[in-house]
Write a protein that holds these residues in place. Sequence first.
Motif, PDB file in Angstrom:
ATOM      1  N   ALA A 275     -14.339   2.296   5.169  1.00  0.00           N
ATOM      2  CA  ALA A 275     -13.189   1.722   4.584  1.00  0.00           C
ATOM      3  C   ALA A 275     -12.899   2.768   3.366  1.00  0.00           C
ATOM      4  O   ALA A 275     -13.192   2.213   2.243  1.00  0.00           O
ATOM      5  CB  ALA A 275     -13.174   0.139   3.991  1.00  0.00           C
ATOM      6  N   ARG A 276     -12.460   3.938   3.781  1.00  0.00           N
ATOM      7  CA  ARG A 276     -12.509   4.923   2.786  1.00  0.00           C
ATOM      8  C   ARG A 276     -11.117   5.709   2.905  1.00  0.00           C
ATOM      9  O   ARG A 276     -10.761   5.963   4.173  1.00  0.00           O
ATOM     10  CB  ARG A 276     -13.658   6.119   2.817  1.00  0.00           C
ATOM     11  N   PHE A 277     -10.471   6.007   1.915  1.00  0.00           N
ATOM     12  CA  PHE A 277      -9.001   6.447   2.071  1.00  0.00           C
ATOM     13  C   PHE A 277      -8.609   7.182   0.794  1.00  0.00           C
ATOM     14  O   PHE A 277      -9.366   7.060  -0.129  1.00  0.00           O
ATOM     15  CB  PHE A 277      -7.940   5.626   2.446  1.00  0.00           C
ATOM     16  N   ALA A 278      -7.864   8.284   0.987  1.00  0.00           N
ATOM     17  CA  ALA A 278      -7.686   9.158  -0.108  1.00  0.00           C
ATOM     18  C   ALA A 278      -5.973   9.530   0.065  1.00  0.00           C
ATOM     19  O   ALA A 278      -5.409   9.799   1.233  1.00  0.00           O
ATOM     20  CB  ALA A 278      -8.445  10.291  -0.278  1.00  0.00           C
ATOM     21  N   PHE A 279      -5.260   9.595  -0.994  1.00  0.00           N
ATOM     22  CA  PHE A 279      -3.968  10.096  -1.098  1.00  0.00           C
ATOM     23  C   PHE A 279      -3.853  10.952  -2.234  1.00  0.00           C
ATOM     24  O   PHE A 279      -4.277  10.583  -3.460  1.00  0.00           O
ATOM     25  CB  PHE A 279      -2.945   8.784  -1.324  1.00  0.00           C
ATOM     26  N   GLU A 280      -2.957  12.085  -1.850  1.00  0.00           N
ATOM     27  CA  GLU A 280      -2.920  13.177  -3.152  1.00  0.00           C
ATOM     28  C   GLU A 280      -1.149  13.118  -3.265  1.00  0.00           C
ATOM     29  O   GLU A 280      -0.512  13.144  -2.389  1.00  0.00           O
ATOM     30  CB  GLU A 280      -3.231  14.626  -2.621  1.00  0.00           C
ATOM     31  N   LEU A 281      -0.910  12.796  -4.519  1.00  0.00           N
ATOM     32  CA  LEU A 281       0.721  12.610  -4.734  1.00  0.00           C
ATOM     33  C   LEU A 281       1.420  11.661  -3.816  1.00  0.00           C
ATOM     34  O   LEU A 281       2.453  12.009  -3.160  1.00  0.00           O
ATOM     35  CB  LEU A 281       1.066  13.813  -4.769  1.00  0.00           C
ATOM     36  N   ALA A 282       0.755  10.363  -3.717  1.00  0.00           N
ATOM     37  CA  ALA A 282       1.475   9.730  -2.848  1.00  0.00           C
ATOM     38  C   ALA A 282       2.720   8.963  -3.578  1.00  0.00           C
ATOM     39  O   ALA A 282       2.678   8.682  -4.575  1.00  0.00           O
ATOM     40  CB  ALA A 282       0.616   8.338  -2.375  1.00  0.00           C
ATOM     41  N   VAL A 283       3.547   8.502  -2.761  1.00  0.00           N
ATOM     42  CA  VAL A 283       4.894   8.008  -3.577  1.00  0.00           C
ATOM     43  C   VAL A 283       5.150   6.671  -2.565  1.00  0.00           C
ATOM     44  O   VAL A 283       4.985   6.731  -1.386  1.00  0.00           O
ATOM     45  CB  VAL A 283       6.048   8.858  -3.542  1.00  0.00           C
ATOM     46  N   HIS A 284       6.116   5.752  -3.064  1.00  0.00           N
ATOM     47  CA  HIS A 284       6.805   4.753  -2.385  1.00  0.00           C
ATOM     48  C   HIS A 284       7.972   5.134  -1.905  1.00  0.00           C
ATOM     49  O   HIS A 284       9.046   5.667  -2.786  1.00  0.00           O
ATOM     50  CB  HIS A 284       6.775   3.436  -3.056  1.00  0.00           C
ATOM     51  N   PRO A 285       8.450   4.979  -0.490  1.00  0.00           N
ATOM     52  CA  PRO A 285       9.575   5.643  -0.029  1.00  0.00           C
ATOM     53  C   PRO A 285      10.928   4.819  -0.374  1.00  0.00           C
ATOM     54  O   PRO A 285      12.096   5.587  -0.398  1.00  0.00           O
ATOM     55  CB  PRO A 285       9.470   5.594   1.529  1.00  0.00           C
ATOM     56  N   LEU A 286      10.741   3.660  -0.981  1.00  0.00           N
ATOM     57  CA  LEU A 286      11.858   2.856  -1.415  1.00  0.00           C
ATOM     58  C   LEU A 286      12.227   3.179  -2.731  1.00  0.00           C
ATOM     59  O   LEU A 286      13.490   2.660  -3.261  1.00  0.00           O
ATOM     60  CB  LEU A 286      11.521   1.413  -1.015  1.00  0.00           C
ATOM     61  N   ALA A 339      -3.404  12.932   3.070  1.00  0.00           N
ATOM     62  CA  ALA A 339      -3.717  11.695   3.271  1.00  0.00           C
ATOM     63  C   ALA A 339      -4.968  11.536   4.167  1.00  0.00           C
ATOM     64  O   ALA A 339      -4.952  12.331   5.341  1.00  0.00           O
ATOM     65  CB  ALA A 339      -2.582  10.690   3.594  1.00  0.00           C
ATOM     66  N   VAL A 340      -5.939  10.850   3.893  1.00  0.00           N
ATOM     67  CA  VAL A 340      -7.015  10.464   4.777  1.00  0.00           C
ATOM     68  C   VAL A 340      -7.088   8.997   4.788  1.00  0.00           C
ATOM     69  O   VAL A 340      -7.258   8.151   3.905  1.00  0.00           O
ATOM     70  CB  VAL A 340      -8.290  11.322   4.258  1.00  0.00           C
ATOM     71  N   THR A 341      -7.002   8.247   6.116  1.00  0.00           N
ATOM     72  CA  THR A 341      -6.767   6.720   5.868  1.00  0.00           C
ATOM     73  C   THR A 341      -7.865   6.376   7.261  1.00  0.00           C
ATOM     74  O   THR A 341      -8.226   7.026   8.260  1.00  0.00           O
ATOM     75  CB  THR A 341      -5.567   6.544   6.518  1.00  0.00           C
ATOM     76  N   PRO A 342      -8.097   5.110   7.016  1.00  0.00           N
ATOM     77  CA  PRO A 342      -9.106   4.405   7.775  1.00  0.00           C
ATOM     78  C   PRO A 342      -8.475   3.638   9.123  1.00  0.00           C
ATOM     79  O   PRO A 342      -7.258   3.471   9.131  1.00  0.00           O
ATOM     80  CB  PRO A 342      -9.966   3.833   7.240  1.00  0.00           C
ATOM     81  N   ASP A 343      -9.180   3.397  10.114  1.00  0.00           N
ATOM     82  CA  ASP A 343      -8.595   2.784  11.203  1.00  0.00           C
ATOM     83  C   ASP A 343      -9.013   1.153  10.886  1.00  0.00           C
ATOM     84  O   ASP A 343      -9.646   0.467  11.755  1.00  0.00           O
ATOM     85  CB  ASP A 343      -9.291   2.957  12.640  1.00  0.00           C
ATOM     86  N   LEU A 344      -8.340   0.736   9.969  1.00  0.00           N
ATOM     87  CA  LEU A 344      -8.396  -0.689   9.463  1.00  0.00           C
ATOM     88  C   LEU A 344      -7.166  -1.513   9.130  1.00  0.00           C
ATOM     89  O   LEU A 344      -6.272  -0.770   8.682  1.00  0.00           O
ATOM     90  CB  LEU A 344      -9.339  -0.674   8.255  1.00  0.00           C
ATOM     91  N   PRO A 345      -7.215  -2.584   9.293  1.00  0.00           N
ATOM     92  CA  PRO A 345      -5.669  -3.357   9.179  1.00  0.00           C
ATOM     93  C   PRO A 345      -5.847  -3.473   7.586  1.00  0.00           C
ATOM     94  O   PRO A 345      -6.956  -3.723   7.091  1.00  0.00           O
ATOM     95  CB  PRO A 345      -6.193  -4.694   9.687  1.00  0.00           C
ATOM     96  N   VAL A 346      -4.729  -3.936   7.270  1.00  0.00           N
ATOM     97  CA  VAL A 346      -4.337  -4.005   5.557  1.00  0.00           C
ATOM     98  C   VAL A 346      -3.592  -5.379   5.492  1.00  0.00           C
ATOM     99  O   VAL A 346      -2.811  -5.760   6.135  1.00  0.00           O
ATOM    100  CB  VAL A 346      -3.561  -2.974   4.944  1.00  0.00           C
TER     101      VAL A 346
END
Length: 496
Positions: A275-286, A339-346
């Motif tokens: 359960a490790r993830f990282a976002f660089e300068l992430a935004v919400h598209p809406l 972005a680095v994201t895990p194979d896990l549901p949210v």
Amino acid sequence: MAQYQRLVHGEADALDVQTWDDLMLPQYSACLAPQTSIFGQQELYRRLQAPCAIDTSARTPHVRVLVADDAARQRVQAACEGLRRAESEVSETLFGPPLAPTPRWARWLGALPLGFMVAVALALVTGALPWWGVAAALWLLLMAIQMRLQYVAANWQLQLDAIGHMLRTHASLAGLGDAVAASLRPDVIAAARLNRRLWQLSLSFVPGLQEYGDWVLLRNIRHYFASRAVVAAHLPLLRSSFVRVATVEADLALARHLVRTPRFCWAAGVAGNTARFAFELAVHPLLEVPAPLSLRVGEDGRGAFISGQNGIGKSTLLRTVGLNLATARGFGFCYADAAVTPDLPVYASMQNEDTLEGGESLYMAEVRRAGELLALARRGPAIFLIDEIFRGTNQLESVSGSAAVLDTLAESGCVLVSSHNLILAPLLARRLVPLCVARVDGRLQVEPGVLTETNGMSLLATVDVDGVLAAKAGRVHDKLATYYLAYPQACESVLD
């Protein structure tokens, strides 16, 4: 849109309704796929709802080709044009319960019109009254059959029209001759032949001829039963065509979307159930003018406790994280620079409300949702996004219940929680890293630590005309602050 997902995977395997709504996925889906037919929309919905990670490694190259090649994108767009003329969805017909078998009496439908015309001819030639009686009886039977099945046959024709658009699109895409449509080529000949078998010539070019063919010859009813038998006999081919065509159009919709998107990246995966993830300068598209934020969670095995001033954007940060995790899992990309994201549901709990109709108070709704999240946690590792947990009860019970639920969830998953109850930060320090959303030099940032300068009192002062409210609140705040600050140190190990 949800029909295909429910029929193929079942409701139990999909993202739960509250997560879908809390992450604003209905609004996102609407802006994701304009000018996309029901086929493509259903496939996009299925990918977002995927209970397990989609194999984006095989699909992402198709989307990348369409993003990079304007000509290829326009060719696929033209080939899929017919899909948008479909007026009915066909997933229930193709993937739902088996079609009912054709009744035995349907085999005589062709003889009824012939018998009626023979009876009329004999009545006219002989003038015998019995033949007029036979003709009248057969006419009434024809009318009864038409009135009984006309609506069913008309709805079925809408289904056939949609299937016809699908099969013709299958052939058009297979004829493009590029790698994007390569998966459609093996069955293209069979699809074209099947389309011809399901097609029926329209007689509307002659006024009144269509009605004559239906009411006298039962043309629509006979075609209804005959085409149903053909569809039932060729379900594997039709299902395969549906999946392939919907996949290509969904890829096209994603490519069109990404071409218009100023900030996106292809997500890199994390091996295993980490359960490790990282976002660089992430935004919400809406958001029209989003504030990019960078966030790293789970590098030491802990989730995050997020604090910040009122209105600073903590809830927006949680929705940004949740939506990007969903798109990374379903589509292979995120709205970020990297972005680095895990194979896990949210799963999310962000908008619990009281309901007058159901007689459920806010706290009851929060407790119910907490139970749902705990049940989901028992299925396996997951990421939980929680905003202002247990705000519907008193401070003592809120902190106690929040600490217990969050600690338990964090045992089997990664928890991101935002709360104004800052006392939770030291109580949950072994499970959650304290992070603070703050404005630094005019820009929002996520920094280590807990909020130190709150703004609740200053916001209250904006509605305080004569200063009385601020004075009263200040005295209460100063009196309680001593106990509030001393309490966490006394309870740091209470959850051990």
